[in-house]
Design a protein around this motif. Structure first.
Motif, PDB file in Angstrom:
ATOM      1  N   ILE A  38     117.553 -54.102 -56.871  1.00 29.06           N
ATOM      2  CA  ILE A  38     118.809 -53.236 -56.910  1.00 29.06           C
ATOM      3  C   ILE A  38     119.193 -53.321 -56.045  1.00 29.06           C
ATOM      4  O   ILE A  38     118.220 -53.027 -55.413  1.00 29.06           O
ATOM      5  N   ASP A  39     120.456 -54.111 -55.161  1.00 33.93           N
ATOM      6  CA  ASP A  39     121.352 -53.428 -53.877  1.00 33.93           C
ATOM      7  C   ASP A  39     122.048 -53.383 -54.238  1.00 33.93           C
ATOM      8  O   ASP A  39     123.206 -53.634 -54.636  1.00 33.93           O
ATOM      9  N   LYS A  40     123.049 -52.733 -53.330  1.00 33.86           N
ATOM     10  CA  LYS A  40     124.293 -52.857 -53.149  1.00 33.86           C
ATOM     11  C   LYS A  40     124.968 -53.680 -52.968  1.00 33.86           C
ATOM     12  O   LYS A  40     126.349 -53.850 -52.914  1.00 33.86           O
ATOM     13  N   TYR A  41     124.832 -55.055 -52.176  1.00 33.95           N
ATOM     14  CA  TYR A  41     125.305 -55.783 -52.047  1.00 33.95           C
ATOM     15  C   TYR A  41     124.381 -57.611 -52.716  1.00 33.95           C
ATOM     16  O   TYR A  41     123.348 -57.395 -53.691  1.00 33.95           O
ATOM     17  N   ASN A  42     125.152 -58.077 -53.146  1.00 37.30           N
ATOM     18  CA  ASN A  42     125.020 -59.444 -54.144  1.00 37.30           C
ATOM     19  C   ASN A  42     124.029 -60.236 -53.651  1.00 37.30           C
ATOM     20  O   ASN A  42     123.780 -61.765 -54.388  1.00 37.30           O
ATOM     21  N   GLU A  83     123.874 -49.032 -56.358  1.00 37.27           N
ATOM     22  CA  GLU A  83     123.344 -48.323 -54.632  1.00 37.27           C
ATOM     23  C   GLU A  83     122.804 -46.969 -55.235  1.00 37.27           C
ATOM     24  O   GLU A  83     123.521 -46.084 -55.904  1.00 37.27           O
ATOM     25  N   VAL A  84     121.449 -46.821 -54.691  1.00 36.64           N
ATOM     26  CA  VAL A  84     120.416 -46.363 -55.702  1.00 36.64           C
ATOM     27  C   VAL A  84     120.947 -44.781 -54.346  1.00 36.64           C
ATOM     28  O   VAL A  84     120.523 -44.682 -53.241  1.00 36.64           O
ATOM     29  N   VAL A  94     115.129 -44.163 -61.609  1.00 36.53           N
ATOM     30  CA  VAL A  94     116.246 -44.014 -59.980  1.00 36.53           C
ATOM     31  C   VAL A  94     117.642 -43.956 -60.457  1.00 36.53           C
ATOM     32  O   VAL A  94     118.229 -44.062 -61.578  1.00 36.53           O
ATOM     33  N   THR A  95     118.283 -43.150 -59.684  1.00 32.01           N
ATOM     34  CA  THR A  95     119.908 -42.833 -59.818  1.00 32.01           C
ATOM     35  C   THR A  95     120.605 -43.547 -59.283  1.00 32.01           C
ATOM     36  O   THR A  95     120.473 -43.854 -58.099  1.00 32.01           O
ATOM     37  N   MET A  96     120.933 -44.503 -59.524  1.00 33.90           N
ATOM     38  CA  MET A  96     122.015 -45.400 -59.204  1.00 33.90           C
ATOM     39  C   MET A  96     124.142 -45.197 -59.103  1.00 33.90           C
ATOM     40  O   MET A  96     123.947 -43.941 -59.817  1.00 33.90           O
ATOM     41  N   ASN A  97     124.323 -45.242 -58.303  1.00 35.44           N
ATOM     42  CA  ASN A  97     126.796 -44.870 -58.673  1.00 35.44           C
ATOM     43  C   ASN A  97     127.536 -45.215 -59.828  1.00 35.44           C
ATOM     44  O   ASN A  97     127.868 -45.356 -59.863  1.00 35.44           O
ATOM     45  N   ALA A 269     114.455 -46.574 -40.632  1.00 38.83           N
ATOM     46  CA  ALA A 269     114.739 -45.998 -41.774  1.00 38.83           C
ATOM     47  C   ALA A 269     115.893 -46.176 -42.893  1.00 38.83           C
ATOM     48  O   ALA A 269     117.267 -44.880 -42.522  1.00 38.83           O
ATOM     49  N   ASN A 270     116.398 -46.800 -44.175  1.00 34.21           N
ATOM     50  CA  ASN A 270     117.654 -46.546 -44.565  1.00 34.21           C
ATOM     51  C   ASN A 270     117.171 -44.515 -44.838  1.00 34.21           C
ATOM     52  O   ASN A 270     116.724 -44.606 -45.065  1.00 34.21           O
ATOM     53  N   ASN A 271     119.070 -44.504 -45.267  1.00 29.95           N
ATOM     54  CA  ASN A 271     119.193 -43.358 -45.045  1.00 29.95           C
ATOM     55  C   ASN A 271     118.704 -42.723 -47.063  1.00 29.95           C
ATOM     56  O   ASN A 271     118.642 -41.599 -47.256  1.00 29.95           O
ATOM     57  N   LEU A 272     118.519 -43.625 -47.072  1.00 29.92           N
ATOM     58  CA  LEU A 272     117.761 -43.001 -48.545  1.00 29.92           C
ATOM     59  C   LEU A 272     116.549 -42.554 -48.743  1.00 29.92           C
ATOM     60  O   LEU A 272     116.092 -41.901 -49.399  1.00 29.92           O
TER      61      LEU A 272
END
Length: 418
Positions: A38-42, A83-84, A94-97, A269-272
């Motif tokens: 999973i990633d918000k960019y491809n 985006e998780v 795992v919850t995503m948009n 670290a990422n905001n996640l």
């Protein structure tokens, strides 16, 4: 029957398609597991060369590669462009948009993001350099500053337009300063015929008393000397306190008029990680055990910039080699859990440090080996080309670097956004 068999395979969900996530997926792809990445960019992004996009040396597709293309031959690897937002460790969801997905094993390789250390004015008005969009924005902005300065009659404003400040004396800051200098003094100087390039000012600002703090003193001194030869003003023991988009204020009261401040002074670290129910340490990273697991969740691994992993007295640095080695260790331990075998502790093997300062100029430190100049630049170039994910990217980057080396040209000087 086939679908039932697939459903019974252990499901490994990997969050993040950076160095750690891609490496983990590749290491597990040939095993009898189902993988969802999973990633918000491809695309997978080669972040160490973002500064070359920002300074018109490379194009965005030179350092990025589609995730689906990487795994086109691995039928058990699925990609989700999403985006998780949250992870429920109790239900293993795992919850995503775009929805939810369950897992048997979770690898969080969400990476890092720019750390402005609470300086809201810098976050609002400065330029970060952690994404492709940010690097393209810097490139467009720098090129636009020269277009505006070329016809600006007010001398004070013109000098502010031509003042470029990079904050942060780590590899990103040093490499950005060197590359910006070469763009300006090797390329732009030949094309802006009526401009006085003595008005150009490139500053590298560092809050501590060291550039490239992990390097030996000898190589740090050589770095400073090389930057000065490249018309970069090196300012150490200087702290930035505020930036409003036109004036940068330093601790002590000095104010520097500039329309360009590039922030390369910190990462976190990422905001996640902030949304997860985990213990956090410096740079907001999640605390993991010696196997890279969450201490209370053995099925959850956190690696790369998102993980606070101690080795000796200090946490491991937030660099690509750490993420890649942790990915290999995580893939092995997931296999070990599935097979009922004993886990192996993660031990990082130091790969050394290197940074380029421009043409024929770099510093390399590996164990007892240290070098600088052309040989170090050749080593740096070889290592970075080798780490690019695809042969096409390696070939294109090599050709562009050779072209730039031979004719002093930057081919990607198109302002794409107004």
């Amino acid at each position: 029957m086939q679908n039932e068999t697939v459903a019974k395979k252990p499901h490994v969900v990997i969050v993040g398609a950076g160095f750690g996530g891609i490496r983990t997926a590749r290491a597990l792809a040939k095993n009898d597991v189902k993988i969802t990445l999973i990633d918000k960019y491809n695309y997978h992004l080669f972040q160490p060369l973002l500064y070359q996009v920002a300074t018109a040396g490379l194009s965005v597709d030179d350092i990025a590669y589609p995730v689906r293309a990487i795994f086109r031959d691995q039928k058990n690897v699925d990609f989700r462009l999403a985006e998780v937002s949250n992870v429920d460790f109790e239900t293993k969801v795992v919850t995503m948009n775009t929805g939810q997905i369950s897992y048997d094993y979770l690898v969080v390789a969400a990476g890092g993001m720019t750390n402005y250390f609470g300086m809201a004015s810098m976050e609002k008005n400065g330029f970060g350099m952690k994404t492709l969009d940010e690097s393209v924005e810097i490139r467009n902005h720098v090129l636009r500053m020269f277009e505006l300065a070329a016809h600006e009659r007010d001398a004070d404003k013109r000098r502010a337009l031509l003042t470029f400040v990079i904050v942060g004396g780590g590899p990103t800051g040093v490499e950005s300063a060197g590359a910006l200098s070469e763009l300006i003094y090797h390329v732009m100087v030949k094309e802006y015929h009526n401009m006085n390039f003595k008005e150009v000012r490139i500053m590298l600002v560092e809050a501590s008393d060291k550039l490239l703090a992990t390097m030996p003193e000898e190589l740090r001194d050589i770095t400073v000397e090389t930057l000065i030869r490249k018309h970069v003003e090196v300012r150490m023991c200087v702290q930035v306190t505020e930036y409003d988009g036109q004036r940068m204020s330093l601790k002590g009261g000095e104010v520097i008029p500039t329309y360009t401040v590039i922030w390369a002074a910190g990462v976190k670290a990422n905001n996640l990680i902030d949304t997860l129910d985990v213990e956090q340490a410096s740079m907001r990273r999640a605390v993991v055990n010696e196997y890279l697991q969450l201490p209370t969740r053995p099925e959850v691994f956190i690696i790369g910039d998102a993980a606070h992993c101690m080795q000796g007295e200090r946490p491991l640095p937030m660099v690509a080699p750490v993420a890649m080695q942790q990915a290999d260790a995580t893939a092995k331990n997931i296999r070990n859990i599935i097979r009922g075998k004993e886990l192996k502790k993660f031990v990082y093997k130091e790969m050394g440090n290197m940074a380029t300062i421009g043409r024929n100029a770099a510093v390399v430190h590996m164990g007892k080996f240290k070098t600088h100049g052309f040989f170090a630049w050749a080593i740096w170039s070889f290592v970075h080309i080798l780490r690019l994910i695809d042969f096409r990217n390696r070939a294109v980057v090599f050709v562009k670097w050779m072209w730039d080396y031979l004719v002093y040209e930057r081919v990607v000087r198109i302002i794409t956004r107004q």
